[in-house]
Write a protein that holds these residues in place. Structure first.
Motif, PDB file in Angstrom:
ATOM      1  N   GLY A   1       0.802  -1.224   0.000  1.00 26.81           N
ATOM      2  CA  GLY A   1       0.000   0.000   0.000  1.00 26.81           C
ATOM      3  C   GLY A   1       0.826   1.261   0.000  1.00 26.81           C
ATOM      4  N   HIS A   2       1.982   1.232   0.671  1.00 27.04           N
ATOM      5  CA  HIS A   2       2.816   2.430   0.619  1.00 27.04           C
ATOM      6  C   HIS A   2       3.446   2.542  -0.772  1.00 27.04           C
ATOM      7  CE1 HIS A   2       2.520   3.857   4.678  1.00 27.04           C
ATOM      8  NE2 HIS A   2       2.862   2.699   5.201  1.00 27.04           N
ATOM      9  N   ASP A   3       3.598   3.783  -1.232  1.00 24.02           N
ATOM     10  CA  ASP A   3       4.170   4.017  -2.561  1.00 24.02           C
ATOM     11  C   ASP A   3       5.681   4.117  -2.532  1.00 24.02           C
ATOM     12  OD1 ASP A   3       1.623   4.209  -3.606  1.00 24.02           O
ATOM     13  OD2 ASP A   3       1.494   6.353  -3.168  1.00 24.02           O
TER      14      ASP A   3
ATOM     15  N   SER B   1       1.826   1.710  10.128  1.00 27.17           N
ATOM     16  CA  SER B   1       3.114   1.743   9.433  1.00 27.17           C
ATOM     17  C   SER B   1       3.319   3.134   8.846  1.00 27.17           C
ATOM     18  CB  SER B   1       3.135   0.700   8.312  1.00 27.17           C
ATOM     19  OG  SER B   1       2.150   0.987   7.339  1.00 27.17           O
ATOM     20  N   CYS B   2       4.577   3.509   8.646  1.00 29.88           N
ATOM     21  CA  CYS B   2       4.857   4.827   8.070  1.00 29.88           C
ATOM     22  C   CYS B   2       5.890   4.695   6.968  1.00 29.88           C
ATOM     23  CB  CYS B   2       5.334   5.801   9.147  1.00 29.88           C
ATOM     24  SG  CYS B   2       6.925   5.388   9.851  1.00 29.88           S
ATOM     25  N   SER B   3       5.963   5.707   6.122  1.00 24.63           N
ATOM     26  CA  SER B   3       6.718   5.543   4.884  1.00 24.63           C
ATOM     27  C   SER B   3       7.303   6.851   4.364  1.00 24.63           C
ATOM     28  CB  SER B   3       5.768   4.946   3.840  1.00 24.63           C
ATOM     29  OG  SER B   3       6.201   5.162   2.520  1.00 24.63           O
ATOM     30  N   ALA B   4       8.225   6.697   3.426  1.00 22.60           N
ATOM     31  CA  ALA B   4       8.760   7.840   2.690  1.00 22.60           C
ATOM     32  C   ALA B   4       7.674   8.488   1.842  1.00 22.60           C
ATOM     33  CB  ALA B   4       9.919   7.384   1.808  1.00 22.60           C
ATOM     34  N   ASP B   5       6.532   7.807   1.647  1.00 22.44           N
ATOM     35  CA  ASP B   5       5.435   8.422   0.892  1.00 22.44           C
ATOM     36  C   ASP B   5       4.650   9.419   1.754  1.00 22.44           C
ATOM     37  OD1 ASP B   5       3.649   6.991   2.496  1.00 22.44           O
ATOM     38  OD2 ASP B   5       2.977   5.646   0.901  1.00 22.44           O
ATOM     39  N   LYS B   6       5.128   9.661   3.002  1.00 22.62           N
ATOM     40  CA  LYS B   6       4.597  10.672   3.929  1.00 22.62           C
ATOM     41  C   LYS B   6       3.284  10.274   4.590  1.00 22.62           C
ATOM     42  CE  LYS B   6       6.537  14.340   0.945  1.00 22.62           C
ATOM     43  NZ  LYS B   6       6.807  13.563  -0.283  1.00 22.62           N
ATOM     44  N   SER B   7       2.836   9.060   4.341  1.00 20.46           N
ATOM     45  CA  SER B   7       1.566   8.643   4.944  1.00 20.46           C
ATOM     46  C   SER B   7       1.783   7.631   6.053  1.00 20.46           C
ATOM     47  CB  SER B   7       0.645   8.038   3.880  1.00 20.46           C
ATOM     48  OG  SER B   7       1.096   6.740   3.532  1.00 20.46           O
ATOM     49  N   VAL B   8       0.724   7.477   6.871  1.00 20.31           N
ATOM     50  CA  VAL B   8       0.660   6.423   7.881  1.00 20.31           C
ATOM     51  C   VAL B   8      -0.525   5.545   7.514  1.00 20.31           C
ATOM     52  CG1 VAL B   8       0.098   5.956  10.297  1.00 20.31           C
ATOM     53  CG2 VAL B   8       1.734   7.754   9.732  1.00 20.31           C
TER      54      VAL B   8
ATOM     55  N   VAL C   1      -7.717  -0.155   7.435  1.00 22.25           N
ATOM     56  CA  VAL C   1      -8.889   0.602   7.866  1.00 22.25           C
ATOM     57  C   VAL C   1      -8.761   2.098   7.629  1.00 22.25           C
ATOM     58  CG1 VAL C   1      -9.779  -1.039   9.540  1.00 22.25           C
ATOM     59  CG2 VAL C   1      -8.019   0.584  10.256  1.00 22.25           C
ATOM     60  N   SER C   2      -7.525   2.592   7.526  1.00 20.47           N
ATOM     61  CA  SER C   2      -7.396   4.031   7.386  1.00 20.47           C
ATOM     62  C   SER C   2      -6.003   4.402   6.900  1.00 20.47           C
ATOM     63  CB  SER C   2      -7.659   4.686   8.755  1.00 20.47           C
ATOM     64  OG  SER C   2      -7.723   6.083   8.628  1.00 20.47           O
ATOM     65  N   THR C   3      -5.920   5.515   6.192  1.00 29.32           N
ATOM     66  CA  THR C   3      -4.626   6.072   5.813  1.00 29.32           C
ATOM     67  C   THR C   3      -4.599   7.524   6.255  1.00 29.32           C
ATOM     68  OG1 THR C   3      -4.467   4.631   3.882  1.00 29.32           O
ATOM     69  CG2 THR C   3      -3.048   6.569   3.894  1.00 29.32           C
ATOM     70  N   ILE C   4      -3.576   7.890   7.012  1.00 29.40           N
ATOM     71  CA  ILE C   4      -3.435   9.292   7.409  1.00 29.40           C
ATOM     72  C   ILE C   4      -2.441   9.940   6.451  1.00 29.40           C
ATOM     73  CG2 ILE C   4      -2.934  10.883   9.314  1.00 29.40           C
ATOM     74  CD1 ILE C   4      -3.127   8.568  11.252  1.00 29.40           C
TER      75      ILE C   4
ATOM     76  N   LYS D   1       7.877  15.751   4.345  1.00 29.74           N
ATOM     77  CA  LYS D   1       8.919  14.800   3.963  1.00 29.74           C
ATOM     78  C   LYS D   1       8.616  13.443   4.604  1.00 29.74           C
ATOM     79  CE  LYS D   1      12.439  18.272   3.094  1.00 29.74           C
ATOM     80  NZ  LYS D   1      13.664  18.942   3.548  1.00 29.74           N
ATOM     81  N   THR D   2       9.489  12.483   4.318  1.00 34.93           N
ATOM     82  CA  THR D   2       9.378  11.130   4.867  1.00 34.93           C
ATOM     83  C   THR D   2       8.887  11.091   6.309  1.00 34.93           C
ATOM     84  OG1 THR D   2      11.108  10.186   3.481  1.00 34.93           O
ATOM     85  CG2 THR D   2      10.844   9.200   5.652  1.00 34.93           C
ATOM     86  N   VAL D   3       7.954  10.184   6.592  1.00 33.90           N
ATOM     87  CA  VAL D   3       7.624   9.879   7.982  1.00 33.90           C
ATOM     88  C   VAL D   3       8.534   8.717   8.382  1.00 33.90           C
ATOM     89  CG1 VAL D   3       5.847   9.262   9.640  1.00 33.90           C
ATOM     90  CG2 VAL D   3       5.245  10.640   7.646  1.00 33.90           C
ATOM     91  N   ARG D   4       9.463   9.005   9.246  1.00 32.28           N
ATOM     92  CA  ARG D   4      10.520   8.062   9.559  1.00 32.28           C
ATOM     93  C   ARG D   4      10.157   7.101  10.683  1.00 32.28           C
ATOM     94  NH1 ARG D   4      13.292   4.518  10.560  1.00 32.28           N
ATOM     95  NH2 ARG D   4      15.544   4.347  10.679  1.00 32.28           N
ATOM     96  N   SER D   5       9.375   7.621  11.661  1.00 30.50           N
ATOM     97  CA  SER D   5       9.076   6.741  12.787  1.00 30.50           C
ATOM     98  C   SER D   5       7.696   7.023  13.363  1.00 30.50           C
ATOM     99  CB  SER D   5      10.157   6.864  13.863  1.00 30.50           C
ATOM    100  OG  SER D   5       9.878   7.920  14.734  1.00 30.50           O
ATOM    101  N   ILE D   6       7.142   6.028  14.010  1.00 32.49           N
ATOM    102  CA  ILE D   6       5.838   6.184  14.655  1.00 32.49           C
ATOM    103  C   ILE D   6       5.871   5.517  16.022  1.00 32.49           C
ATOM    104  CG2 ILE D   6       4.019   6.543  12.922  1.00 32.49           C
ATOM    105  CD1 ILE D   6       4.002   3.613  12.390  1.00 32.49           C
TER     106      ILE D   6
END
Lengths: 352, 176
Positions: free
Chosen positions: A12-14, A31-38, A56-59, A65-70
């Motif tokens: 799902g992450h790009d 999960s978080c990604s360089a695509d800036k979403s959670v 169930v959801s994408t924030i 920029k990249t979301v590196r950690s959650i």
């Protein structure tokens, strides 16, 4: 011995998926990604006992920029995101319905600004009253969590000489650990009359420390490094931690380490299961046991370690960026991994 | 942007004769970003050799001169080694205090990231003894988090794109 069996594949992450975090109180994985979403997934056990995951959801987060950690707060109600845009986002869900499980709108409660460059890691303390963050700007920040998403900075720790890669709180005490590009680990506590301060510097790694994990009871700390080793540090005294073990664990950089109680066959003296993963694409699970108490052997004898399961190419040819044990009861043998392929995968450790 | 020129007067070498061999064939498989249906890329292993990797990076421009990395002898085929899916690329900064070394390394890394099938893991080093901050440069270039963050910096990315603008000519002269 054990096998690492695939439970679910969550694409799902790009772009590169950097991290995954299990909600500690509700069946939700993020999960978080360089695509800036959670991305948020709920899960449940089907009648035959297998786990089923649903997106169930994408924030979209709004991070530039990249979301590196959650990181989830211990209550499971709040999610913190650390981004390369140098900010930290604090997210909550309005009106949590019992059956909604992460679906619906996630609202940005506040943005914590302060770091000058990329924020690389965020972590909540065991009681949820403190949040720590770290950055390429070489600092570690300790924030106090007040009601209504109000955060107060209690201290800016400038002990490292290079980027700080990770922060991790002790499972029961207010002790904070940070790992850095300067190859060291620092430990901090709050001095009631003063400020937060560094009480120990752990040296031994020959390169960047990428990840830290405390043992479930907090008497050990594991560190993962670019030097391809995992080191185990033992609490010798209240404020004294000593290197007791170095394991040559992987063929390339180790990006992540996670420690849980696991499901060891014998509970006697067990220190639980340690999972490691990294640039060689493999995931390994190690069983750790307290050293036998033998007369004449120093009390800093290393724990016994045994490789109990290996999964090569967990994400095909891609690096594995995070490995994370599920913290919820009954799921001590379940792991999540994220990879450069943008995928989050769920695994179960089963006896052969 | 830095205004200091670290090596104002570099030695420029004429490029080696382009190797005529299989390059046409390989050019096609490598130009296009990852093939769209590459689920089983391991079943369909393309041969990547030293010359092929050199071809990919020889025409990258130096950030402070109108010359290619090949012309400045920053990169060369013998400085590439391949062991299964691990590629090691060594490069030689033109002067030991070259402040552009991490940028040159970043260009090489980006070029290879974009061109090689992603089963390859690339390790990048400056030639031992060729740079006064050898360890620091090497460490930075092989830290994927730092590389990822650098590429999210628009100014830096723009500079990298400039250096890579003719990288696709693989040693061939620029078309008139």
């Amino acid at each position: 011995m054990y096998q690492v069996t695939a439970v679910a594949e969550l694409p799902g992450h790009d772009d590169r998926a950097w991290a995954a975090a299990w909600n500690p109180s509700r069946p939700i994985l993020s999960s978080c990604s360089a695509d800036k979403s959670v991305r948020l997934y709920s899960y449940s056990s089907t009648s035959d006992g297998t786990l089923k995951f649903n997106h169930v959801s994408t924030i979209p987060t709004g991070h530039t920029k990249t979301v590196r950690s959650i990181a989830w707060s211990p209550s499971g109600k709040t999610l913190a995101t650390g981004s390369f845009d140098s900010n930290i986002g604090i997210w909550e869900q309005e009106d949590i319905g019992e059956d909604e499980l992460g679906a619906g709108e996630w609202e940005c409660m506040t943005i914590l600004e302060g770091h000058e460059t990329e924020c690389k890691s965020v972590a909540y303390s065991s009681t949820g009253t403190l949040l720590a963050s770290c950055s390429r700007d070489k600092t570690v920040w300790v924030w106090e969590v007040h009601p209504d998403a109000d955060f107060e900075c209690l201290g800016v720790l400038m002990e490292h000489t290079q980027d700080v890669k990770c922060v991790a709180w002790h499972p029961s005490e207010e002790i904070l650990a940070s790992g850095s590009y300067d190859d060291t680990i620092k430990l901090y506590v709050d001095d009631p009359t003063e400020d937060w301060y560094c009480f120990a510097t752990l040296t031994g790694h020959a390169s960047t420390v990428w990840s830290l994990a405390w043992s479930p009871k907090g008497s050990y700390l594991a560190s993962a490094s670019d030097d391809k080793k995992v080191r185990i540090w033992k609490r010798a005294d209240n404020y004294r931690w000593e290197s007791v073990l170095a394991i040559s664990a992987h063929d390339r950089t180790i990006y992540s380490v996670s420690w849980s109680v696991g499901r060891p066959k014998s509970g006697d003296g067990s220190l639980g299961w340690l999972a490691t993963a990294g640039g060689d694409g493999s995931v390994k699970v190690w069983e750790l046991t307290e050293p036998a108490e033998v007369e004449g052997i120093s009390k800093n004898a290393p724990p016994e370690h045994r490789l109990i399961a290996t999964l090569p190419s967990a994400h095909g040819v891609h690096d594995v960026n995070t490995v994370s044990w599920c913290p919820r009861g009954g799921m001590e043998d379940v792991l999540a991994t994220t990879g450069d392929d943008g995928v989050t995968r769920i695994w179960k450790i089963v006896p052969e | 942007m830095p205004t200091e020129v670290f090596n104002p007067n570099p030695v420029v070498f004429s490029p080696a004769k382009t190797l005529g061999r299989k390059s046409e064939l390989l050019a096609h498989s490598l130009w296009i970003d990852e093939p769209t249906s590459s689920d089983d890329e391991t079943d369909n292993v393309e041969l990547i050799d030293q010359d092929e990797v050199f071809d990919l990076i020889r025409s990258i421009y130096d950030p402070e001169h109108p010359n290619s990395l090949e012309e400045l002898r920053v990169v060369s085929a013998p400085q590439v080694s391949i062991d299964q899916n691990r590629i090691t690329v060594e490069f030689t900064p033109t002067v030991p205090h070259c402040g552009m070394s991490t940028l040159i390394g970043l260009c090489i890394r980006v070029r290879l990231l974009r061109s090689l099938p992603n089963r390859f893991k690339v390790d990048l080093f400056v030639k031992p003894g060729s740079h006064q901050s050898e360890h620091a440069v090497n460490k930075q270039l092989n830290d994927k988090e730092r590389v990822a963050a650098a590429l999210e910096n628009p100014v830096l990315l723009d500079t990298v794109e400039q250096c890579l603008r003719d990288a696709g000519r693989r040693g061939q002269p620029v078309e008139a």
